[in-house]
Design a protein around this motif. Sequence first.
Motif, PDB file in Angstrom:
ATOM      1  N   GLU A  64      -9.577   8.725   4.383  1.00 11.87           N
ATOM      2  CA  GLU A  64      -9.085  10.068   4.028  1.00 11.87           C
ATOM      3  C   GLU A  64      -9.963  10.686   2.936  1.00 11.87           C
ATOM      4  OE1 GLU A  64      -6.746  11.021   6.001  1.00 11.87           O
ATOM      5  OE2 GLU A  64      -6.601  12.969   4.983  1.00 11.87           O
ATOM      6  N   ILE A  65     -10.316   9.867   1.959  1.00  7.12           N
ATOM      7  CA  ILE A  65     -11.143  10.360   0.841  1.00  7.12           C
ATOM      8  C   ILE A  65     -12.541  10.742   1.355  1.00  7.12           C
ATOM      9  CG2 ILE A  65     -12.292   9.588  -1.294  1.00  7.12           C
ATOM     10  CD1 ILE A  65      -9.592   8.089  -1.903  1.00  7.12           C
ATOM     11  N   ASN A 112      -3.479  -0.072   4.273  1.00  2.55           N
ATOM     12  CA  ASN A 112      -3.286   1.283   3.728  1.00  2.55           C
ATOM     13  C   ASN A 112      -4.485   1.734   2.903  1.00  2.55           C
ATOM     14  OD1 ASN A 112      -0.775   1.520   4.821  1.00  2.55           O
ATOM     15  ND2 ASN A 112       0.354   1.064   2.943  1.00  2.55           N
ATOM     16  N   ARG A 113      -5.088   0.790   2.193  1.00  2.00           N
ATOM     17  CA  ARG A 113      -6.180   1.219   1.312  1.00  2.00           C
ATOM     18  C   ARG A 113      -7.410   1.616   2.135  1.00  2.00           C
ATOM     19  NH1 ARG A 113      -7.550  -4.593  -1.371  1.00  2.00           N
ATOM     20  NH2 ARG A 113      -9.333  -5.093  -0.055  1.00  2.00           N
ATOM     21  N   LYS A 135      -7.141   3.097   5.038  1.00  2.00           N
ATOM     22  CA  LYS A 135      -6.793   4.454   5.515  1.00  2.00           C
ATOM     23  C   LYS A 135      -7.047   5.470   4.403  1.00  2.00           C
ATOM     24  CE  LYS A 135      -3.135   2.864   8.635  1.00  2.00           C
ATOM     25  NZ  LYS A 135      -1.703   2.620   8.701  1.00  2.00           N
ATOM     26  N   LEU A 136      -6.694   5.083   3.175  1.00  2.65           N
ATOM     27  CA  LEU A 136      -6.914   5.983   2.034  1.00  2.65           C
ATOM     28  C   LEU A 136      -8.407   6.262   1.863  1.00  2.65           C
ATOM     29  CD1 LEU A 136      -5.692   7.435  -0.502  1.00  2.65           C
ATOM     30  CD2 LEU A 136      -6.112   5.320  -1.756  1.00  2.65           C
ATOM     31  N   ARG A 181      -2.301   5.911  -5.598  1.00  8.74           N
ATOM     32  CA  ARG A 181      -1.788   4.681  -4.976  1.00  8.74           C
ATOM     33  C   ARG A 181      -1.714   4.854  -3.463  1.00  8.74           C
ATOM     34  NH1 ARG A 181       3.749   3.392  -7.166  1.00  8.74           N
ATOM     35  NH2 ARG A 181       2.842   3.214  -9.234  1.00  8.74           N
ATOM     36  N   GLU A 182      -1.750   3.732  -2.788  1.00  9.11           N
ATOM     37  CA  GLU A 182      -1.491   3.815  -1.344  1.00  9.11           C
ATOM     38  C   GLU A 182       0.032   3.890  -1.159  1.00  9.11           C
ATOM     39  OE1 GLU A 182      -0.046   0.951   0.065  1.00  9.11           O
ATOM     40  OE2 GLU A 182      -0.222  -0.002  -1.896  1.00  9.11           O
ATOM     41  N   GLU A 194     -14.244   0.892   6.639  1.00 11.37           N
ATOM     42  CA  GLU A 194     -13.830   2.291   6.394  1.00 11.37           C
ATOM     43  C   GLU A 194     -14.955   3.237   6.773  1.00 11.37           C
ATOM     44  OE1 GLU A 194     -15.818   0.620   4.281  1.00 11.37           O
ATOM     45  OE2 GLU A 194     -14.377   0.302   2.668  1.00 11.37           O
TER      46      GLU A 194
END
Length: 293
Positions: free
Chosen positions: A116-117, A109-110, A112-113, A280-281, A142
């Motif tokens: 996104e950022i 998840n992190r 993916k975060l 948070r994720e 990433e």
Amino acid sequence: MNNLDVLSSISVFLTGIFEKYGPDPDEYAGILEFIDQIEADEIEEFRQTMLPILNPGTIIGFSFTKPFGYNGDFFIIEKIYQHYVSPDPKYKKWDEFFHTFPAAIAVVNRKKLAIEILKNLNNKISENNSQVLILGSGPVSEVFEFSTKYPDSQMFFDLIDLDKRAIAYAKAKNKNFLARMSFHNVNVIRHNPGKTYDLIWSAGLFDYFKDKHFVYLLKKYYEFVKPGGEMIIGNFNVENPSRRIMEILGDWFLNHRSEEELMRFALQAGIPKSKIEIIREPLGINLFLKVSK
Ligand SMILES: C[S@@+](CC[C@H](N)C(=O)[O-])C[C@H]1O[C@@H](n2cnc3c(N)ncnc32)[C@H](O)[C@@H]1O
């Protein structure tokens, strides 16, 4: 049940599991429940029972044996990102089990975060040429995924990692995007960026630092955030349901931290309260201290 009984029932339960080369999904909860009951002085004995998988053939055994000399190296993180499952039938089911740990899902998840950022930053800066610094860059997955999706982006990345093997791996993985990257094989404590950034990102690194080093690095790198820019630092939350299995089987110890501790670190680093936020994720197992300028 007294603890002697707990250990002998674990042993019987695990013998059955080893006979069929690892747990099936309906046995995952039972294993986690057993692990939760193990007392500190029983950990070594339990690990002896688990020895058949505590070798680099499984992901958890890779963590336990630390072939690169420390936990959380680029290779294990990349195995988590790639949902790697050993082709060896003795280990396959154990890797499948590993990927169901909430902590492993939070690591995915992190990433993916992070993507996104990066995407939002790319859309925000019209000339598309923002500067990004990544501390403890590891496999640089990433940036690879972002660059694959946005091949025309002019975003530039400085990537810092202490481990030469991580840098070699990341360079090979990102071979098509090297023009937008600069790798630095240096300790983040000693690195001097010499320029400012729109985004400073770090995940999977600050959890290894003591509080005083966390605050020191936050204060140091905040100086290199451009006005209007952000620095985002990940840290495992104290609420991590996989903590015991990571510690007992993976010998993987992290400094888990609460939102309040992360806020306090930012204040100690002299960052105004109005500039501090916690994100948070989706599972809330990885927290992120986000400070803006
Ligand atoms: C758990 S990995 C995380 C990689 C990446 N940030 C990610 O989330 O995919 C941590 C990385 O930090 C690097 N590292 C550890 N201590 C460091 C330090 N003091 N300075 C620079 N890099 C460091 C390790 O070599 C490793 O590649």
